[in-house]
Design a protein around this motif. Structure first.
Motif, PDB file in Angstrom:
ATOM      1  N   PHE A  36       9.820   3.482   1.920  1.00 30.55           N
ATOM      2  CA  PHE A  36       9.487   4.701   2.345  1.00 30.55           C
ATOM      3  C   PHE A  36      10.040   5.700   1.321  1.00 30.55           C
ATOM      4  O   PHE A  36      11.167   5.765   0.872  1.00 30.55           O
ATOM      5  CB  PHE A  36       9.345   5.008   3.644  1.00 30.55           C
ATOM      6  CG  PHE A  36      10.717   4.982   4.309  1.00 30.55           C
ATOM      7  CD1 PHE A  36      11.623   5.808   4.148  1.00 30.55           C
ATOM      8  CD2 PHE A  36      10.820   3.522   4.980  1.00 30.55           C
ATOM      9  CE1 PHE A  36      13.041   5.833   4.798  1.00 30.55           C
ATOM     10  CE2 PHE A  36      12.270   3.462   5.460  1.00 30.55           C
ATOM     11  CZ  PHE A  36      13.164   4.650   5.491  1.00 30.55           C
ATOM     12  N   TRP A  85       4.893   5.732   4.094  1.00 34.67           N
ATOM     13  CA  TRP A  85       5.814   4.480   4.214  1.00 34.67           C
ATOM     14  C   TRP A  85       4.862   3.271   3.993  1.00 34.67           C
ATOM     15  O   TRP A  85       3.565   3.668   4.039  1.00 34.67           O
ATOM     16  CB  TRP A  85       6.329   4.531   5.661  1.00 34.67           C
ATOM     17  CG  TRP A  85       5.502   4.534   6.624  1.00 34.67           C
ATOM     18  CD1 TRP A  85       5.143   5.801   7.397  1.00 34.67           C
ATOM     19  CD2 TRP A  85       4.490   3.433   7.292  1.00 34.67           C
ATOM     20  NE1 TRP A  85       4.135   5.413   8.438  1.00 34.67           N
ATOM     21  CE2 TRP A  85       3.734   4.065   8.342  1.00 34.67           C
ATOM     22  CE3 TRP A  85       4.192   2.374   7.042  1.00 34.67           C
ATOM     23  CZ2 TRP A  85       2.749   3.387   9.019  1.00 34.67           C
ATOM     24  CZ3 TRP A  85       3.249   1.519   7.816  1.00 34.67           C
ATOM     25  CH2 TRP A  85       2.621   2.251   8.810  1.00 34.67           C
ATOM     26  N   ASP A 100       5.936   5.802  11.875  1.00 33.86           N
ATOM     27  CA  ASP A 100       7.498   5.953  11.821  1.00 33.86           C
ATOM     28  C   ASP A 100       7.969   7.167  12.272  1.00 33.86           C
ATOM     29  O   ASP A 100       8.119   8.161  11.788  1.00 33.86           O
ATOM     30  CB  ASP A 100       8.001   5.577  10.569  1.00 33.86           C
ATOM     31  CG  ASP A 100       9.333   5.388  10.356  1.00 33.86           C
ATOM     32  OD1 ASP A 100       9.952   5.891  11.304  1.00 33.86           O
ATOM     33  OD2 ASP A 100       9.802   4.957   9.173  1.00 33.86           O
ATOM     34  N   GLY A 123      10.776   1.886  12.961  1.00 36.22           N
ATOM     35  CA  GLY A 123       9.595   2.444  12.115  1.00 36.22           C
ATOM     36  C   GLY A 123       8.359   2.071  12.958  1.00 36.22           C
ATOM     37  O   GLY A 123       8.080   2.109  14.245  1.00 36.22           O
TER      38      GLY A 123
END
Length: 359
Positions: free
Chosen positions: A74, A79, A313, A305
Motif C-alpha cells: 500500500f 492498498w 484498512d 488491515g
C-alpha cells in the motif's frame, strides 16, 4: 521535499508495473533520477522478481533498490491484496537510503526479512524497525532485495540518512484479565496462573468479557506478559499466540516459553481496540518527532488491515487522515519489528509506524 510514492496495479505481474511506479513517484517528487528506491511487489512477482527490480533500477537511474515481495502492499493512495501490483517510494535531494555498514551514527535500521531468516542474535543487533516479508512460501530464489538484486540471506538492513525519525508500535489489544503471576509452567505450557489453572483463568476472562456462552476464539486471544503487573498495565509487555488448550490438565500451550515468575494477562484482538491504539500511536509519534513528518513507513500484520476491518484498512486511514498527502509506503506481512523499551521485538498482529522529517 524530494520523497514521493506511487502504486500501480495490473492484470499480470509485469516488470513494467515496477518501472511505472518509479516513474510516477519521481514525477511527483520533481526528480529525473533517484538516490534510492524502496520497491514493494505483490506475491504474484515471487517466482521471478528480478526482472521487475531491474526495471525499477533502470527507471530510477540508480542501483540502490531495496524491498520485498508481500501478499499485500500500500501507499497513502491505495492498498492492494490478491492483485498484481508494484509500489515504490523514491528518495532525492539530501535524503538517502544507505547500507548498514555505513551506519557510523548508529541510526535505527530499516529491516526487512523473510520468515525463514529470523534469529534472535541477529534481531538483537542494533535498534531496528520493519517487517517480515509476506512471501511465506519463498516460491522464487529470494523474497527480499537490495542493491537492485535479490539477497539470498533472506534479510536486509539499511538506514535513511538526512532525516530525524520516530517509531512506535500499535498492538491493538484489549486486556481481558488483570496480570497474574505464573506459578508453574513447563516448556511451552503454562499450567498455574495465580490461584487458577491457566485454562480456567482464560475461560473466566472470556466469560467475563462476553457474558454469553460462546466458545473461546483462540485465534483472537493473545497472551501478554511482562516482568511486573505495572509493566503490563502500562502497555510495556511482550505478546505471544495461543497454540492449544488441554482440558485434561488445565494447561494452555503458547508459542513462546514463559518462565515461572513472569506476569501474564489474556488480551483480545478486536477492531475497536486496534483503531483506538493506532490513533494513540500516531499522535504520540507526532509529538515525539517534534515537527511535521515529510514521509512515513508503515508495516502492518496481514491479520490487520482489510481482514480485521471488514474490507477497509482503518489503520491506514488513521495515518492518512492525520497526515494528509504525506508519502507513505508499506506492506502486510507475517510479523513486525520494533524496539520497545530498548529491546527489539518481533510482534504478531501489530502495526509499526515510522515517521521521518528532513534535517
Amino acid at each position: 521535499m524530494k520523497v514521493a510514492t506511487s502504486i500501480v496495479l495490473g492484470r499480470q505481474a509485469q516488470p513494467a508495473l515496477a518501472a511505472q511506479a518509479v516513474n510516477n513517484a519521481m514525477s511527483k517528487a520533481g526528480i529525473t533520477s533517484a538516490n534510492a528506491v524502496i520497491l514493494l511487489l505483490t506475491s504474484e512477482f515471487a517466482s521471478n522478481p528480478q526482472a521487475a527490480i531491474k526495471a525499477a533500477a533502470k527507471a530510477a537511474a540508480c542501483t540502490q533498490v531495496t524491498g520485498c515481495s508481500a501478499t499485500g502492499i500500500f501507499t497513502e493512495e491505495d492498498w492492494v491484496l490478491d492483485t498484481p501490483a508494484a509500489a515504490a517510494m523514491v528518495f532525492g535531494g539530501d535524503i538517502k537510503l544507505e547500507l548498514a555498514r555505513h551506519n557510523h551514527n548508529l541510526q535505527p535500521l530499516l529491516t526487512i526479512a523473510a520468515p525463514s531468516a529470523i534469529n534472535s542474535t541477529w534481531l538483537d543487533h542494533h535498534t531496528r524497525y520493519g517487517g517480515i516479508s509476506g512471501d511465506v512460501t519463498g516460491q522464487g530464489p529470494f523474497s527480499v532485495w537490495q542493491n537492485a538484486k535479490g539477497d539470498v540471506t533472506g534479510h536486509i538492513e539499511m538506514f535513511i540518512s538526512g532525516v530525524k525519525m520516530a517509531t512506535q508500535a500499535a498492538h491493538g489489544l484489549s486486556l481481558l484479565s488483570p496480570p497474574k503471576l505464573i506459578q508453574t509452567s513447563q516448556q511451552f505450557d503454562v499450567q498455574q496462573l495465580g490461584k487458577h489453572k491457566a485454562l480456567r483463568s482464560l475461560q473466566k476472562a472470556w466469560d467475563s468479557y462476553r457474558k454469553t456462552p460462546e466458545p473461546l476464539p483462540l485465534h483472537l486471544i493473545m497472551a501478554v506478559y511482562g516482568d511486573s503487573e505495572k509493566a503490563i498495565l502500562q502497555g510495556n509487555y511482550h505478546q505471544t499466540t495461543i497454540i492449544s488448550c488441554d482440558e485434561a490438565d488445565g494447561s494452555v500451550t503458547l508459542a513462546h516459553t514463559l518462565p515461572v515468575g513472569q506476569y501474564l494477562s489474556w488480551a483480545l484482538r478486536d477492531a475497536n481496540s486496534a483503531q483506538a491504539d493506532m490513533l494513540l500511536a500516531t499522535d504520540a509519534l507526532s509529538t515525539a518527532l517534534g515537527s511535521t513528518p515529510d514521509f512515513g513507513l508503515l508495516f502492518s500484520c496481514l491479520g490487520r488491515g482489510p481482514y480485521l476491518y471488514d474490507g477497509e484498512d482503518l489503520d491506514l486511514k488513521v495515518v492518512t487522515k492525520r497526515f494528509p498527502n504525506m508519502p507513505l509506503l508499506g506492506f502486510y506481512g507475517n510479523g513486525e519489528i520494533a524496539c520497545i523499551n530498548g529491546q527489539n521485538q518481533l510482534l504478531p498482529y501489530s502495526t509499526v509506524l515510522s515517521l521521518f522529517s528532513a534535517l
